[in-house]
Write a protein that holds these residues in place. Structure first.
Motif, mmCIF file in Angstrom:
data_model
loop_
_atom_site.group_PDB
_atom_site.id
_atom_site.type_symbol
_atom_site.label_atom_id
_atom_site.label_comp_id
_atom_site.label_asym_id
_atom_site.label_seq_id
_atom_site.Cartn_x
_atom_site.Cartn_y
_atom_site.Cartn_z
ATOM 1 N N GLY A 89 0.828 -1.197 0.000
ATOM 2 C CA GLY A 89 0.000 0.000 0.000
ATOM 3 C C GLY A 89 0.858 1.241 0.000
ATOM 4 N N HIS A 90 0.217 2.382 0.070
ATOM 5 C CA HIS A 90 0.954 3.649 0.044
ATOM 6 C C HIS A 90 0.853 4.327 1.403
ATOM 7 C CE1 HIS A 90 2.747 7.329 -1.349
ATOM 8 N NE2 HIS A 90 2.860 6.847 -2.566
ATOM 9 N N PRO A 91 2.003 4.654 2.014
ATOM 10 C CA PRO A 91 1.952 5.241 3.357
ATOM 11 C C PRO A 91 1.172 6.550 3.415
ATOM 12 C CG PRO A 91 4.166 5.434 2.418
ATOM 13 C CD PRO A 91 3.390 4.508 1.535
ATOM 14 N N LEU A 92 1.128 7.278 2.328
ATOM 15 C CA LEU A 92 0.349 8.517 2.335
ATOM 16 C C LEU A 92 -1.143 8.233 2.494
ATOM 17 C CD1 LEU A 92 2.184 10.489 -0.475
ATOM 18 C CD2 LEU A 92 2.137 11.062 1.953
ATOM 19 N N ALA A 93 -1.592 7.071 2.002
ATOM 20 C CA ALA A 93 -3.008 6.714 2.154
ATOM 21 C C ALA A 93 -3.358 6.437 3.604
ATOM 22 C CB ALA A 93 -3.343 5.507 1.282
ATOM 23 N N ASP A 94 -2.365 6.026 4.396
ATOM 24 C CA ASP A 94 -2.584 5.851 5.838
ATOM 25 C C ASP A 94 -2.531 7.189 6.567
ATOM 26 O OD1 ASP A 94 -2.710 3.022 5.645
ATOM 27 O OD2 ASP A 94 -0.522 2.923 5.617
ATOM 28 N N LYS A 95 -1.657 8.060 6.107
ATOM 29 C CA LYS A 95 -1.431 9.332 6.804
ATOM 30 C C LYS A 95 -2.540 10.347 6.525
ATOM 31 C CE LYS A 95 2.003 13.104 7.122
ATOM 32 N NZ LYS A 95 2.123 13.080 8.588
ATOM 33 N N ILE A 96 -3.004 10.406 5.281
ATOM 34 C CA ILE A 96 -4.004 11.392 4.883
ATOM 35 C C ILE A 96 -5.396 10.856 5.210
ATOM 36 C CG2 ILE A 96 -5.022 12.604 2.899
ATOM 37 C CD1 ILE A 96 -2.180 12.497 1.627
ATOM 38 N N PRO A 97 -6.218 11.617 5.919
ATOM 39 C CA PRO A 97 -7.542 11.112 6.305
ATOM 40 C C PRO A 97 -8.457 10.943 5.104
ATOM 41 C CG PRO A 97 -7.310 13.430 6.919
ATOM 42 C CD PRO A 97 -5.956 12.974 6.447
ATOM 43 N N LEU A 98 -9.368 9.960 5.197
ATOM 44 C CA LEU A 98 -10.318 9.745 4.104
ATOM 45 C C LEU A 98 -11.189 10.970 3.869
ATOM 46 C CD1 LEU A 98 -11.315 6.052 4.876
ATOM 47 C CD2 LEU A 98 -10.326 6.871 2.733
ATOM 48 N N GLU A 99 -11.493 11.687 4.922
ATOM 49 C CA GLU A 99 -12.267 12.927 4.815
ATOM 50 C C GLU A 99 -11.326 14.094 5.089
ATOM 51 O OE1 GLU A 99 -15.354 15.253 3.834
ATOM 52 O OE2 GLU A 99 -15.470 13.064 3.855
ATOM 53 N N PRO A 100 -10.912 14.834 4.069
ATOM 54 C CA PRO A 100 -9.936 15.916 4.282
ATOM 55 C C PRO A 100 -10.452 16.979 5.252
ATOM 56 C CG PRO A 100 -10.192 15.422 1.943
ATOM 57 C CD PRO A 100 -11.281 14.678 2.653
ATOM 58 N N PRO A 101 -9.587 17.485 6.136
ATOM 59 C CA PRO A 101 -9.991 18.498 7.123
ATOM 60 C C PRO A 101 -10.058 19.900 6.515
ATOM 61 C CG PRO A 101 -7.678 17.980 7.392
ATOM 62 C CD PRO A 101 -8.176 17.075 6.295
ATOM 63 N N ARG A 102 -11.003 20.101 5.619
ATOM 64 C CA ARG A 102 -11.080 21.336 4.828
ATOM 65 C C ARG A 102 -11.237 22.577 5.708
ATOM 66 N NH1 ARG A 102 -13.357 23.199 -0.371
ATOM 67 N NH2 ARG A 102 -14.578 25.084 -0.013
ATOM 68 N N ALA A 103 -12.194 22.548 6.626
ATOM 69 C CA ALA A 103 -12.484 23.742 7.430
ATOM 70 C C ALA A 103 -11.287 24.128 8.291
ATOM 71 C CB ALA A 103 -13.720 23.513 8.293
ATOM 72 N N ALA A 104 -10.662 23.140 8.939
ATOM 73 C CA ALA A 104 -9.512 23.431 9.794
ATOM 74 C C ALA A 104 -8.337 23.951 8.979
ATOM 75 C CB ALA A 104 -9.109 22.162 10.561
ATOM 76 N N ALA A 105 -8.132 23.381 7.792
ATOM 77 C CA ALA A 105 -7.025 23.826 6.950
ATOM 78 C C ALA A 105 -7.241 25.256 6.483
ATOM 79 C CB ALA A 105 -6.879 22.883 5.750
ATOM 80 N N ARG A 106 -8.465 25.588 6.132
ATOM 81 C CA ARG A 106 -8.756 26.966 5.692
ATOM 82 C C ARG A 106 -8.548 27.960 6.843
ATOM 83 N NH1 ARG A 106 -12.740 28.047 0.870
ATOM 84 N NH2 ARG A 106 -11.856 26.534 -0.571
ATOM 85 N N GLN A 107 -8.983 27.573 8.005
ATOM 86 C CA GLN A 107 -8.796 28.464 9.156
ATOM 87 C C GLN A 107 -7.310 28.681 9.422
ATOM 88 O OE1 GLN A 107 -10.529 27.025 12.795
ATOM 89 N NE2 GLN A 107 -10.482 29.028 13.766
ATOM 90 N N ALA A 108 -6.521 27.601 9.356
ATOM 91 C CA ALA A 108 -5.082 27.710 9.617
ATOM 92 C C ALA A 108 -4.378 28.593 8.591
ATOM 93 C CB ALA A 108 -4.458 26.313 9.631
ATOM 94 N N LEU A 109 -4.890 28.598 7.368
ATOM 95 C CA LEU A 109 -4.271 29.384 6.294
ATOM 96 C C LEU A 109 -4.878 30.770 6.143
ATOM 97 C CD1 LEU A 109 -4.035 26.495 3.683
ATOM 98 C CD2 LEU A 109 -2.079 27.650 4.744
ATOM 99 N N GLY A 110 -5.854 31.100 6.984
ATOM 100 C CA GLY A 110 -6.471 32.426 6.910
ATOM 101 C C GLY A 110 -7.418 32.587 5.741
ATOM 102 N N LEU A 111 -8.023 31.489 5.294
ATOM 103 C CA LEU A 111 -8.960 31.514 4.174
ATOM 104 C C LEU A 111 -10.384 31.391 4.691
ATOM 105 C CD1 LEU A 111 -7.012 29.003 1.906
ATOM 106 C CD2 LEU A 111 -7.184 31.479 1.529
ATOM 107 N N ALA A 112 -11.301 32.087 4.032
ATOM 108 C CA ALA A 112 -12.701 32.016 4.430
ATOM 109 C C ALA A 112 -13.358 30.780 3.836
ATOM 110 C CB ALA A 112 -13.435 33.268 3.965
ATOM 111 N N GLU A 113 -14.393 30.292 4.492
ATOM 112 C CA GLU A 113 -15.091 29.095 4.022
ATOM 113 C C GLU A 113 -15.657 29.318 2.619
ATOM 114 O OE1 GLU A 113 -16.479 25.420 3.519
ATOM 115 O OE2 GLU A 113 -15.128 26.100 5.102
ATOM 116 N N GLY A 114 -16.075 30.527 2.321
ATOM 117 C CA GLY A 114 -16.681 30.806 1.021
ATOM 118 C C GLY A 114 -15.702 31.123 -0.088
ATOM 119 N N ASP A 115 -14.414 31.204 0.210
ATOM 120 C CA ASP A 115 -13.416 31.486 -0.830
ATOM 121 C C ASP A 115 -13.312 30.327 -1.818
ATOM 122 O OD1 ASP A 115 -12.739 33.937 0.246
ATOM 123 O OD2 ASP A 115 -10.994 33.176 1.346
#
Length: 373
Positions: free
Chosen positions: A155-181
């Motif tokens: 298998g691919h180790p990135l498939a274990d590391k990266i969640p099946l459901e990407p943390p979109r909201a948290a990532a946007r907040q960390a990067l200073g991006l709005a949900e509607g951008d």
């Protein structure tokens, strides 16, 4: 262990974490980067030494690379390790592994070279060099078994590391991006040669998209050591675009974005695992392009397309990787939400296929090699 460039350091770090869990007293050394160092790896040379791309660049650095490989081989033969693991970097590692194998040191290679895509005759060199091949993709072990080379699908180790459901909201907040951008991620590569040949076209594409759709937001993650190369290019090609350059943080950027313009390589698989519609592009030194363009066996170069066995996402190479074409491809994803949703579903299926607890599977295979020793 020997790992070259950013992707190799990432893969080796994920592998090392599993090995250390199985063998807490494990000691590791060789050539690697910061993710490996964080797990106690002792880097005798930095992984940047191996981060060269294409025939021309390799020739320019051949004497230095050959010297490093000779010195490393001498050191390992003088004080043999229990095992050598070459992580990707086949042009460097296979020759070293052949020498070590001849000297009685077992060698495992992690990440099969793309012999199913080009340079298939390399399998004979692999047979001389490798005691066991750890394969990231399910169709690869059969190729090696036919050639008499022990191989395991891990298998691919990135498939274990990266969640099946990407943390979109948290990532946007960390990067200073709005949900509607509406966010476009721009990933021109992690090598100096990629910044040189790919980043200008990507940044011109950003400038064009910003004129066509002023509401778009752009984020470009760069390897910290390449920031000094990137900033002048941004000032030259996209000085007025709403572009944020961040050091590292590529996973946050991919989790946050709606579409990505991305250089061919491991990052395209990361983007697929984050379920991101993408436009894959690549440009090379002109001589490298002419040498390599007719050497492939497959119609695809991007890993998501190779795994799907079809053009799930567009690929634009060399002269086709121009700002007009790339901008139109990006807009095609943004303007066709049903198409984007369909490719996200395909990427989810791909994620399940590759998620195999790679660290455990790989350490099981490595344990068998050590027992045979």
């Amino acid at each position: 262990m020997v790992a070259g460039e950013t992707s190799g350091d990432l893969l080796a770090g994920l592998l090392l974490s599993g090995l250390r869990e199985r063998w807490p007293g494990l000691q590791s050394a060789g050539i690697g980067g910061p993710k490996m160092a964080a797990l106690g790896f002792e880097a005798w040379w930095p992984y940047e030494k191996l981060a060269v791309n294409g025939f021309v660049e390799v020739l320019r650095h051949y004497r230095e690379l050959s010297g490093i490989r000779t010195q490393l081989g001498d050191r390992l033969l003088a004080d043999p390790p229990s095992l050598f693991i070459g992580v990707d970097a086949p042009d460097f590692n296979l020759g070293l592994e052949a020498r070590l194998k001849a000297g009685g040191i077992k060698s495992v290679h992690f990440v099969s070279p793309s012999i199913w895509a080009w340079r298939g005759k390399r399998i004979h060199k692999i047979h001389q060099s490798v005691d066991h091949m750890l394969c990231l993709f399910p169709f690869e072990p059969e190729i090696y078994e036919r050639a008499g080379i022990p191989a395991s699908y891990v298998g691919h180790p990135l498939a274990d590391k990266i969640p099946l459901e990407p943390p979109r909201a948290a990532a946007r907040q960390a990067l200073g991006l709005a949900e509607g951008d509406t966010v476009v991620a721009v990933l021109p590569g992690s090598r100096g040669s990629e910044i040189k040949y790919i980043a200008p076209a990507f940044l011109q594409t950003v400038a064009r998209l910003a004129r066509l759709r002023p509401e778009l937001r752009f984020v470009m993650p760069v390897v910290p050591r390449l920031r000094a190369m990137v900033d002048p290019l941004v000032a030259q090609y996209a000085p007025d675009a709403p572009l944020t350059v961040v050091e590292g943080r590529s996973h946050e950027v991919l989790a946050a974005c709606d579409v990505t313009l991305i250089a061919s390589g491991t990052a395209t698989l990361e983007a697929a695992l984050f379920k991101v519609p993408m436009v894959i592009a690549y440009r090379l030194n002109t001589l490298n392009w002419h040498l390599m363009k007719n050497m492939g066996y497959l119609p695809w170069v991007g890993l998501p397309n190779i795994l799907a066995r079809e053009f799930l996402v567009p690929e634009r190479l060399q002269h086709d990787a121009n700002p007009d074409r790339l901008a139109q491809d990006v807009l095609d994803w943004l303007d066709n939400p049903a198409k984007a949703d369909a490719v996200r579903q395909r990427f989810t299926e791909m994620h399940h296929l590759l998620k195999r607890d790679t660290a455990r599977c790989a350490s099981d295979a490595i344990a068998q090699v050590l027992q045979a020793r």
